[in-house]
Design a protein around this motif. Structure first.
Motif, PDB file in Angstrom:
ATOM      1  N   PRO A 102     -13.642   5.238  -5.032  1.00 17.97           N
ATOM      2  CA  PRO A 102     -12.608   5.124  -6.055  1.00 17.97           C
ATOM      3  C   PRO A 102     -11.369   4.407  -5.536  1.00 17.97           C
ATOM      4  CG  PRO A 102     -12.627   7.337  -5.111  1.00 17.97           C
ATOM      5  CD  PRO A 102     -13.796   6.610  -4.519  1.00 17.97           C
ATOM      6  N   GLY A 103     -10.724   3.638  -6.427  1.00 20.96           N
ATOM      7  CA  GLY A 103      -9.440   3.040  -6.118  1.00 20.96           C
ATOM      8  C   GLY A 103      -9.478   1.931  -5.089  1.00 20.96           C
ATOM      9  N   SER A 104      -8.282   1.558  -4.613  1.00 15.92           N
ATOM     10  CA  SER A 104      -8.125   0.497  -3.622  1.00 15.92           C
ATOM     11  C   SER A 104      -7.867   1.095  -2.247  1.00 15.92           C
ATOM     12  CB  SER A 104      -6.974  -0.431  -4.020  1.00 15.92           C
ATOM     13  OG  SER A 104      -7.249  -1.070  -5.248  1.00 15.92           O
ATOM     14  N   TRP A 105      -8.259   0.347  -1.207  1.00 14.85           N
ATOM     15  CA  TRP A 105      -8.151   0.809   0.175  1.00 14.85           C
ATOM     16  C   TRP A 105      -7.443  -0.260   0.999  1.00 14.85           C
ATOM     17  CZ3 TRP A 105     -10.373   5.555   1.853  1.00 14.85           C
ATOM     18  CH2 TRP A 105     -11.064   6.248   0.842  1.00 14.85           C
ATOM     19  N   THR A 106      -6.692   0.190   2.012  1.00  8.22           N
ATOM     20  CA  THR A 106      -5.977  -0.723   2.894  1.00  8.22           C
ATOM     21  C   THR A 106      -6.722  -0.851   4.213  1.00  8.22           C
ATOM     22  OG1 THR A 106      -3.865  -0.076   1.922  1.00  8.22           O
ATOM     23  CG2 THR A 106      -3.790  -1.174   4.066  1.00  8.22           C
ATOM     24  N   VAL A 107      -6.898  -2.084   4.681  1.00  2.28           N
ATOM     25  CA  VAL A 107      -7.550  -2.327   5.964  1.00  2.28           C
ATOM     26  C   VAL A 107      -6.550  -1.986   7.069  1.00  2.28           C
ATOM     27  CG1 VAL A 107      -8.635  -4.033   7.458  1.00  2.28           C
ATOM     28  CG2 VAL A 107      -8.988  -4.137   4.981  1.00  2.28           C
ATOM     29  N   VAL A 108      -6.905  -1.006   7.914  1.00  2.00           N
ATOM     30  CA  VAL A 108      -6.014  -0.631   9.018  1.00  2.00           C
ATOM     31  C   VAL A 108      -6.525  -1.136  10.354  1.00  2.00           C
ATOM     32  CG1 VAL A 108      -5.114   1.389   7.820  1.00  2.00           C
ATOM     33  CG2 VAL A 108      -7.149   1.618   9.240  1.00  2.00           C
TER      34      VAL A 108
END
Length: 413
Positions: A102-108
């Motif tokens: 679900p939703g958006s994810w940030t590349v860490v």
């Protein structure tokens, strides 16, 4: 899809050439025909060559031998292209989406084998084997389009047909059914998606389900859709080609960028809907079993010939829709599988002496058919029996099962 194997008297080569911008600021892409599938579309065009070198800009930034096709009256040609030098990969801080998450994810963090993604303090790893589920947004630069360069030995007239596969233009078949209506109707719909950055116009289109099409990561464009334009798509007709059921229309199709359209295709009035609940029971069974709910649809005319997801409308202020899958079977009849249901159950009571009493309970407000497959398995013998019987609304029926010396038998009480 396997890469196309091209056998020509001429030469098809992939070379690095200077790209010619695709002038699509306001102009739509005009195709000769649009071949829609569930995973993308082949956009077919044709042109008459009159020079020794002709640039043919395409509204995409990547191409491969498996996503491009060409044919010419005189095939003594060299066709080459250069993929645009766009942002081809994500970096730390990129915002991405993953199919099934679900939703958006940030590349860490990223490496050659895994991406570490974060959302609201939750971290997940995405291995390279799952990167086909990854999509991300990049800024669209119209100067970074792809251009074909077609070379022929000299100036002459030559008809060239070519097509590219765009996974951002696709379609799907969907079905809906209100089985509680006075006259139930199975409705077939074609849903067309144009998630590309260009408007698309063609004099006609066709749709066929395809089992093999390119699967690739998708960089989604952030460009806003044309809000003033709306999709204009003619209603298709059912047909078949090369062993596949198809839908096609020779009416002009217009799809603005980032648009979607639902097109009614067919409505088939049903003359009968039968509800069956099926059970697999063995002589070792002790617990109550839920029935496997099946709905058999019958019509006077032919049912649609293309499979697809189906929504069964309920809308009774408690349940909205039931999700299932339509699969063509007989010409005028097919069966839907609606999964496990406690509305019809099978209970077991052991009577001793290799005898059992089975109780089928129907909690529905309509009559159903109970179908039982019975079995007895041990080291010495394998016995099977079966029975089907009507179960009135809001009632129960009882059956007696007996394991004799020769066979397993069942009968209503």
């Amino acid at each position: 899809m396997k890469p196309l194997s091209v056998c020509r008297t001429g030469l098809l080569s992939v070379a690095l050439l200077s790209a010619t911008p695709w002038a699509v600021a306001l102009e739509p892409v005009t195709a000769d025909w649009l071949y829609l599938t569930g995973n993308g579309s082949w956009v077919a065009r044709s042109v008459t060559l009159r020079q020794d070198e002709t640039p043919l800009p395409l509204p995409i930034d990547q191409l491969s031998s498996g996503t491009f096709w060409w044919s010419a009256a005189d095939p003594d040609l060299r066709v080459s292209w250069r993929s645009a030098d766009t942002v081809s990969w994500v970096s730390e801080g990129s915002l991405v989406q993953v199919t099934g998450w679900p939703g958006s994810w940030t590349v860490v963090s990223l490496s050659d084998d895994v991406l570490i993604l974060s959302q609201a303090g939750v971290r997940r790893s995405l291995p390279k084997s799952a990167w086909d589920r990854l999509s991300w947004v990049v800024g669209q630069n119209q100067e970074e389009s792809l251009s074909l360069h077609v070379h022929q030995p000299d100036d002459r007239t030559n008809d060239l047909a070519y097509a590219w596969f765009d996974d951002l233009v696709s379609a799907e078949i969907r079905y809906s059914l209100d089985y509680r209506a006075e006259t139930p109707v199975l409705m077939q719909q074609l849903v067309v998606h144009n998630d590309a950055v260009y408007d698309l116009v063609a004099p006609g289109y066709s749709y066929a389900q395809s089992r093999e099409q390119p699967v690739m990561m998708m960089a989604r464009d952030a460009m806003a859709a044309s809000t003033a334009e709306r999709a204009d798509i003619g209603r298709p007709q059912a047909g078949d080609s090369s062993g596949q059921a198809t839908l096609s229309s020779d009416q002009t199709i217009r799809m603005p960028a980032n648009s979607h359209a639902w097109i009614p295709v067919d409505q088939v009035a049903l003359n009968r809907i039968d509800h069956q609940y099926r059970f697999n029971w063995s002589t070792r069974q002790q617990d109550s079993l839920p029935g496997q709910w099946h709905m058999t649809l019958s019509a006077d005319e032919a049912l649609p010939g293309i499979a697809g997801p189906l929504q069964v409308a309920v809308w009774d202020q408690q349940v909205a829709l039931l999700e299932t899958h339509y699969q063509p079977e007989q010409e005028t009849q097919t069966t839907l599988s609606l999964g496990s249901s406690d509305m019809v159950t099978l209970g077991t009571e052991s009577l001793g002496g290799q005898q059992w009493e089975l109780i089928v309970t129907n909690r529905n407000s309509f009559e159903v058919e109970a179908v039982l497959d019975l079995s007895h398995w041990d080291q010495d013998r394998n016995d099977q029996a079966g029975i089907s019987l009507p179960v009135p609304a809001n009632s129960s029926v009882r059956l007696q099962v007996r394991l004799g010396s020769n066979q397993l038998t069942v009968r209503p009480l």
